[in-house]
Enzyme design. Structure first.
Site, PDB file in Angstrom:
ATOM      1  N   ASP A   1     -60.712  -2.518  21.639  1.00 31.25           N
ATOM      2  CA  ASP A   1     -60.240  -2.138  22.984  1.00 31.25           C
ATOM      3  C   ASP A   1     -58.715  -2.012  23.048  1.00 31.25           C
ATOM      4  O   ASP A   1     -58.187  -1.139  23.712  1.00 31.25           O
ATOM      5  CB  ASP A   1     -60.758  -3.130  24.048  1.00 31.25           C
ATOM      6  CG  ASP A   1     -60.496  -4.563  23.678  1.00 31.25           C
ATOM      7  OD1 ASP A   1     -59.320  -4.950  23.640  1.00 31.25           O
ATOM      8  OD2 ASP A   1     -61.465  -5.299  23.416  1.00 31.25           O
TER       9      ASP A   1
ATOM     10  N   CYS B   1     -46.713  -1.297  30.051  1.00 38.24           N
ATOM     11  CA  CYS B   1     -46.709  -1.960  28.742  1.00 38.24           C
ATOM     12  C   CYS B   1     -46.819  -0.950  27.600  1.00 38.24           C
ATOM     13  O   CYS B   1     -46.606  -1.297  26.443  1.00 38.24           O
ATOM     14  CB  CYS B   1     -47.813  -3.014  28.673  1.00 38.24           C
ATOM     15  SG  CYS B   1     -49.417  -2.410  29.176  1.00 38.24           S
TER      16      CYS B   1
ATOM     17  N   CYS C   1     -45.672  -7.392  29.941  1.00 35.39           N
ATOM     18  CA  CYS C   1     -46.207  -7.193  31.294  1.00 35.39           C
ATOM     19  C   CYS C   1     -45.586  -8.234  32.221  1.00 35.39           C
ATOM     20  O   CYS C   1     -45.544  -9.415  31.895  1.00 35.39           O
ATOM     21  CB  CYS C   1     -47.723  -7.371  31.275  1.00 35.39           C
ATOM     22  SG  CYS C   1     -48.436  -7.279  32.933  1.00 35.39           S
TER      23      CYS C   1
ATOM     24  N   CYS D   1     -56.383 -13.399  37.023  1.00 34.65           N
ATOM     25  CA  CYS D   1     -57.288 -14.367  37.635  1.00 34.65           C
ATOM     26  C   CYS D   1     -58.360 -13.582  38.376  1.00 34.65           C
ATOM     27  O   CYS D   1     -58.264 -12.358  38.496  1.00 34.65           O
ATOM     28  CB  CYS D   1     -56.559 -15.239  38.643  1.00 34.65           C
ATOM     29  SG  CYS D   1     -55.225 -16.209  37.919  1.00 34.65           S
TER      30      CYS D   1
ATOM     31  N   CYS E   1     -53.268  -1.372  37.531  1.00 30.81           N
ATOM     32  CA  CYS E   1     -53.129  -1.774  36.120  1.00 30.81           C
ATOM     33  C   CYS E   1     -54.121  -1.027  35.209  1.00 30.81           C
ATOM     34  O   CYS E   1     -55.337  -1.194  35.315  1.00 30.81           O
ATOM     35  CB  CYS E   1     -53.370  -3.272  36.005  1.00 30.81           C
ATOM     36  SG  CYS E   1     -53.557  -3.848  34.310  1.00 30.81           S
TER      37      CYS E   1
HETATM   38  S1  SF4 Z   1     -47.803  -3.615  32.303  1.00 29.57           S
HETATM   39 FE1  SF4 Z   1     -49.756  -3.129  31.332  1.00 29.57          FE
HETATM   40  S2  SF4 Z   1     -51.016  -4.940  31.583  1.00 29.57           S
HETATM   41 FE2  SF4 Z   1     -49.288  -5.132  32.983  1.00 29.57          FE
HETATM   42  S3  SF4 Z   1     -50.019  -4.308  34.935  1.00 29.57           S
HETATM   43 FE3  SF4 Z   1     -49.047  -2.623  33.863  1.00 29.57          FE
HETATM   44  S4  SF4 Z   1     -50.726  -1.678  32.678  1.00 29.57           S
HETATM   45 FE4  SF4 Z   1     -51.426  -3.671  33.354  1.00 29.57          FE
END
Ligand code: SF4
Length: 468
Positions: A343, A433, A379, A2, A230
């Site tokens: 991407d 992830c 995630c 968000c 992230c």
């Molecule tokens: S798991 Fe992947 S998408 Fe989720 S916060 Fe971590 S890096 Fe970002």
């Protein structure tokens, strides 16, 4: 995922105009709903479905009457919880107001909590948790100490004071900005740029800000020995003209393209052209072009007013949206060997749809270069890739993925190259992830348990199940 924006005027001016521009600049972070909450003799709230509406100059006065006050918070939502029907979207719109123990709190939030089950929206859970305590600071500290997840929160207390806090690992972005007449918070720096607020810095992980009329207070409530910003923000979510950790996102994306060029030279040598899937991959395509000298042809154009972000949609809707979003130019591709730069690959349907169109236009060989490493794990922290079953990278290897999406080869960024391009340390980033190594304990336990169980390919979001 968000977007949030919050602002307080240091004089008594109505804040709505700045609030509006600050959230509009971040509409890419959420298309499900939008909302505003201001304070003037109590809370004033307005929410709606879809994109932040266009407001004509002459209509601002009406909005200012609807949302009076010199302090406000705003939100755009991209749902990672609950269903996608319209009534749910309206119900889940933020900011929300919660009344508990005779106290009212207004909050808006970006993130996702790890293990509270699927019954209560996170926002309500957060407000109720904070209101358990008499004092807001105690409530927030209690929340930070006991609840695991990613959360950047802005809020208004019962006196209309603005506050903001960020989870102890700083997983989702949150910035504080100020000038002579305002103090503000924004998910991305573009929220400040559009309001001409030049000075800003990160809200530190585990930190709480309380903004009062003539002063503000910063309190470090929880300290951890690592951060976990992230990584996907760099590759996909953030705007290219946003600044993260002192660098423009577009500069990082260019470097991601350069690194792909260095690592996969055998495919570069065999190729005639670079084509990018607009618009997130455009900067990486420029970097790849700079590194290799290969021509970058913008053979895929976007229909400018189809603004939907395909990633945030249901599968059927997503494929038809991808087709409508892009126009593949039908000349110059006959018999060509091309590098298509993308991407990320989550489910594979965007890539497959685009590659089919390129084949129809005559491309002979297609090598897909992916700026984000292979996504193999769900995630928990606010990006809606929440099941193993939807992730093409969990079930298939690179050759199989190439076949599925219709490419001759798929070349992913390595995790090390990605981290080096971003320029942060490994223990400052979340890359869960792509690695399966989660920065929070409970998420790790849940994933390890689910991977060993027969539920591994369940379609229910991993964090909407409650694990004991
Ligand atoms: S798991 Fe992947 S998408 Fe989720 S916060 Fe971590 S890096 Fe970002």
């Amino acid at each position: 995922m968000c977007g949030i924006f919050a602002i307080k005027s240091l004089n008594e001016e109505n804040i709505f105009t700045k609030l509006y521009w600050g959230i509009l600049a971040q509409n890419h972070r959420g298309h499900d709903s939008y909302g505003f909450l201001t304070f003037h003799n109590g809370f004033k709230r307005f929410t709606g479905i879809g994109l932040v509406p266009k407001i004509e100059k002459e209509d601002f006065q009406k909005w200012k009457l609807l949302l009076p006050g010199n302090t406000g918070i705003a939100h755009v939502r991209y749902g990672t919880f609950g269903s996608r029907d319209l009534s749910f979207k309206l119900k889940a719109a933020q900011p929300i107001i919660t009344l508990k123990n005779n106290k009212e709190l207004g909050i808006a939030y970006n993130g996702n909590l790890v293990n509270i089950g699927g019954n209560v929206p996170d926002t309500e859970f957060i407000s109720n948790y904070i209101l358990e305590k008499n004092d807001i600071i105690d409530g927030i500290q209690n929340f930070m100490n006991n609840i695991e997840g990613a959360y950047s929160v802005v809020g208004l207390d019962p006196e209309g004071n603005l506050f903001a806090f960020r989870d102890p690992l700083g997983i989702r972005p949150l910035l504080f900005g100020e000038d002579n007449s305002t103090r503000a918070f924004s998910s991305e720096s573009v929220g400040f740029n559009i309001n001409d607020i030049k000075s800003f810095k990160e809200v530190e992980p585990g930190e709480l800000y309380i903004i009062k009329k003539d002063s503000y207070e910063r309190i470090k409530l929880v300290k951890r020995n690592r951060r976990a910003f992230c990584g996907f923000e760099f590759a996909y979510f953030s705007r290219p003209d946003s600044i993260i950790n002192g660098k423009y996102v577009y500069e990082i994306r260019e470097e991601l393209g350069r690194r792909l060029g260095k690592r996969y030279q055998e495919f570069v040598r065999k190729s005639d052209l670079i084509i990018s899937i607009p618009e997130t991959a455009d900067d990486a395509a420029y970097g790849l072009h700079e590194e290799t000298g290969l021509k970058w042809e913008r053979m895929i154009r976007r229909h400018r007013f189809v603004t939907n972000r395909a990633f945030i949609m249901e599968p059927d809707e997503r494929i038809s949206t991808i087709s409508k979003k892009i126009n593949v130019l039908n000349h110059g591709l006959q018999g060509k060997k091309v590098i298509v730069i993308e991407d990320s690959i989550v489910r594979g349907d965007t890539t497959r749809t685009v590659l089919r169109r390129l084949r129809e236009a005559g491309a002979e060989k297609i090598y897909v270069f992916v700026t984000f490493p292979k996504i193999t794990h769900p995630c928990f922290y606010g990006i809606d890739m929440a099941t193993f079953s939807e992730l093409i990278g969990f079930s298939f290897n690179e050759e199989q993925i190439a076949k599925i999406v219709g490419a001759d080869a798929v070349c992913y960024q390595t995790i090390d190259d990605f981290i080096n391009a971003v320029g942060m340390k490994r223990n400052e980033l979340c890359m869960a992830c792509t690695t399966g190594e989660y920065p929070t304990e409970l998420a790790q336990k849940i994933v390890d348990k689910v991977k060993m169980s027969s539920e591994v390919l369940s379609n229910k979001r991993i964090y909407e199940r409650l694990y004991k």
